[in-house]
Design a protein around this motif. Structure first.
Motif: not given
Lengths: 242, 546
Positions: B172, B175, B280-282
């Motif tokens: 997070k 990003a 999860r990649r943002y």
């Protein structure tokens, strides 16, 4: 099926035991057919005390008597006690009936009498209709009921409860205590219970043993010890000291 | 009736017997080598010749290169796979990357030659295009290709586990702060990679130093040979005992040195080797980076999939019908299955003995911190085979048995014993968690209810252990089926396993036969591995039951 034996007196004389750094020394008597509650801070030796009585630990010295008979060196299965743990009382791959039946025959070879005893114990703890369930299909409270039903069919004069209801919610815990109370009234077995809740002792009107650093620091009726005039060690533990 | 229980200490006893067997297996071999070395001091000393040092240098050199290449390529591939958590076939890619390790080395070698070999796909394409390029992979090139084929997917899987351990908040942050590719690599990914890198590299290095089959089949003569293959050649072709002893001593010192280095670096963890999407990649990736990632994934996919496909295609091209009607082939298949099953059974029994004894002894220790010598032996006994590799055990016993009988007569016993020991590190790792958890849950209960001995095994332990035992058995059998090391030394016309027969056909240039046999061997091994894999899945899901 139950209540034919009645309770037996449990006595520990100068029982010494050490676990790692911790040295313990127990000296106590619980008269036959009484309910004793054991409380104390974590690490004070509460569970060890029950483990010594049940034979899961061997004392370095001293004597343990149940009903006047020296059982200090007896194997766990040969002792006149049944113990209910906080969890893992049941074999996960066996159903309710089999888990209770093991209390009658460790080889699970059950006679018609045994089956009748198992059925009536199941009914007595309120699990009728759930005979064929596996433990994972039972709630936490129901699992402990199975364990208590097994203690019933084993019909030993002493019941040890090692924080048996600690993982249950408040209402369920009271229910289980009531069950213990009712069974105690029927069978007159001697009950020793380790608990984190002093209220449990009051609820069962028990004799209280307060443990600190592997020794019994205070004992007496729960009502007296937990009252405002009780000993200081207990007030400190309860956090009621000003 | 006595109140006091007098139970036989069956578990420690079983553990002691298992340990005694392992000690005999390794100790006998080492004794034989030491004895031989002291008896023929002159010959052994003379064997420390330039040839030996050249072989030792090459062993280290190829292992170093293999490790560097495997890990070097694995890093961008793992990064790419981690950056793209959701794409069709990602699970397939990860599954595919688990295959090479399950494949017998000999099968992989044939797959690789079917692509990069003299008459492989690349060679044929170049001829078709009139390029006149004929690849020659025999030698260092082939060894490296095969080692990277085996270890690159392994490294990718380990690195992915490392990347998965990065907290979601970091992604997070990255990003939000708009980190570019370089900054992301340096600040977020590299620390996680660097943590697992020493363990991964150590493991791959060790696998390459002790690699036998690949070097035997793809190495090119004395210029590209490793210690293990040189030991085999000294015993099998030259019958130069002095040379074999000297080589074995060097190999032993080398593995000991690497393993003590292991203690410093630690081992990679295999926890969370799963297909689950954990992070999860943002960030939004730039086009260039996306392109690079997809290229990396695609190339890796081709690199792993092509030899596998090559094995199948050239295997099917073989005259399977004729092969299956050959008595020799049938006998080899049966021999392989029987020896494999026996080795697997033996391995599982030995492992269970060690695991049960260790738990019983540890439970008896009660809070005291120091382990006894016996307990430490039970703890580490299964790893003995890592210190004393199969070839050394085989060589030692071969030299020893020669004094009393025809060593080839002992082929079945040696294959069963050594392969059983080989699978033990894995079997113990599969059995121990289940056993220890089950014991923690059941010991007091069984003691109280008086459930002991045979009854306990039947009613309590067997239902819980059945599955991991089956998994360990299938895994051990697959490992044993594909092994060439011991049978290469002890095999003869009388006792031939499938890999042995395969090697013979390769040696006599019956390439099509070899391809067909490789397909049969590959299918057998992979079916067992899949069985093991399937067996271990639901067990993990059921873990939460009371």
């Amino acid at each position: 099926m139950t209540g034919k034996t009645g309770g037996a007196e449990v006595t520990l004389k100068q029982v010494r035991f050490s676990y790692g750094e911790m040295r313990m020394n127990f000296d106590l008597t619980v008269p036959a057919a009484q309910i004793a509650a054991i409380i104390g801070p974590s690490g004070s030796g509460k569970s060890t005390l029950l483990n010594l009585i049940a034979g899961f630990e061997m004392p370095q010295s001293g004597t343990i008597l149940i009903g006047g008979i020296d059982i200090t060196r007896a194997a766990p299965a040969k002792r006149p006690v049944s113990m209910v743990f906080q969890e893992n009382n049941l074999f996960a791959h066996l159903d309710v009936e089999a888990n209770i039946g093991l209390g009658r025959s460790p080889k699970l070879k059950l006679t018609a009498d045994d089956r009748a005893a198992v059925a009536s114990a199941i009914a007595r703890v309120g699990l009728a209709g759930k005979e064929k369930r596996k433990p994972q299909a039972l709630s936490g409270g129901e699992r402990q009921r199975v364990a208590i039903a097994r203690a019933l069919v084993r019909d030993r004069p002493v019941l040890l409860l090692d924080e048996a209801f600690a993982s249950l919610g408040p209402a369920l815990r009271i229910q289980m205590l009531d069950l213990v109370k009712a069974l105690h009234a029927e069978t007159a077995m001697t009950v020793l219970m380790v608990t984190h809740h002093p209220d449990d002792a009051l609820h069962l009107d028990a004799t209280l043993f307060f443990l600190e650093n592997g020794m019994i620091a205070a004992s007496g009726s729960a009502k007296d010890l937990l009252s405002d005039t009780g000993p200081e060690v207990l007030k400190r533990y309860m956090g009621t000291m000003a | 009736m006595s109140l006091i229980s007098r139970t036989l200490p069956a578990k420690p006893l079983a553990g002691a017997i298992a340990l005694a067997f392992l000690t005999l297996l390794a100790g006998g071999a080492l004794f034989s080598l030491g004895f031989e070395a002291s008896r023929e001091t002159g010959n052994t000393l003379a064997a420390f010749n330039p040839y030996l040092w050249r072989v030792a240098r090459f062993t280290l050199w190829q292992a170093l290169l293999s490790t560097a290449l495997s890990v070097g390529f694995a890093i961008p591939i793992a990064r790419a796979l981690h950056a793209h958590q959701h794409f069709m076939g990602r699970a397939f890619v990860l599954r595919l990357f688990a295959l090479p390790l399950a494949l017998p080395a000999l099968v992989a070698v044939l797959g690789i030659t079917s692509i990069y070999g003299r008459s492989g796909i690349i060679s044929q394409m170049s001829q078709y295009l009139g390029l006149g390029f004929i690849p020659d992979i025999y030698g260092l090139t082939g060894i490296l290709l095969a080692h990277v084929f085996f270890n690159l997917p392994l490294a990718v899987r380990f690195l992915l586990t490392g990347l998965d351990s990065i907290p979601a908040d970091y992604w997070k942050l990255s990003a939000q702060l708009g980190m570019g590719n370089g900054a992301r690599f340096r600040l977020i990914e590299w620390p996680a990679i660097a943590r697992s890198l020493p363990g991964i590299m150590g493991l791959i290095f060790m696998l390459c130093v002790t690699s036998f089959t690949i070097v035997l089949t793809l190495g090119g003569g004395p210029r590209a040979t490793t210690l293990e293959v040189a030991i085999y050649q000294a015993l099998h072709f030259d019958f130069d005992i002095g040379q074999a002893v000297a080589l074995t001593l060097i190999q032993l010192m080398l593995t000991l040195a690497i393993l003590s280095a292991f203690r410093i670096t630690g081992r990679p963890t295999e926890e969370g080797f799963s297909l689950a999407i954990t992070t999860r990649r943002y960030e939004k990736l730039g086009t260039g980076e996306r392109l690079a990632n997809w290229t990396a994934i695609l190339l890796a996919l081709l690199f792993v999939a092509l030899p596998l496909a090559g094995t199948v295609v050239s295997g099917l091209a073989a005259d399977l019908g004729r092969l299956m009607s050959e008595r020799t082939v049938w006998r080899a298949i049966m021999t392989s299955l029987v020896l494999g099953a026996a080795a697997a059974l033996f391995s599982v029994v030995l492992s269970l003995a060690l695991v049960a004894a260790r738990e019983a002894v540890a439970a008896g220790r009660k809070g005291q911190e120091t382990q006894s010598f016996f307990e430490r032996g039970l703890d580490t006994g299964a790893s003995l085979i890592l210190v004393v590799p199969p070839i050394i055990i085989g060589a030692g016993w071969f030299i020893l048995l020669r004094h009393f009988a025809d060593p080839f007569d002992f082929a079945p016993w040696m294959v069963i014993s050594v392969n059983a020991a080989m699978a033990m590190p894995f079997a113990v790792r599969l059995l121990r968690p289940t056993w220890d958890t089950a014991s923690a849950r059941h010991n007091r209960l069984c003691a109280q209810l008086g459930i002991t001995g045979w009854t306990r095994l039947r009613l309590i332990d067997w239902p819980v252990l059945r599955r991991p035992l089956g998994v360990a058995f299938a895994f051990a059998m697959a490992l044993s089926l594909g092994d060439l090391g011991t049978i290469a030394l002890f095999g003869s016309d009388a006792v031939q396993t499938l890999p042995y027969l395969l090697l013979q056909r390769m040696g006599s240039y019956r390439t099509l036969d070899a391809a067909g046999l490789a397909l049969i061997l590959g299918v057998l091994s992979l079916s067992l591995m899949m069985l093991a894999d399937r067996g271990s899945q639901p067990a993990a899901r059921k873990e939460r039951s009371p």
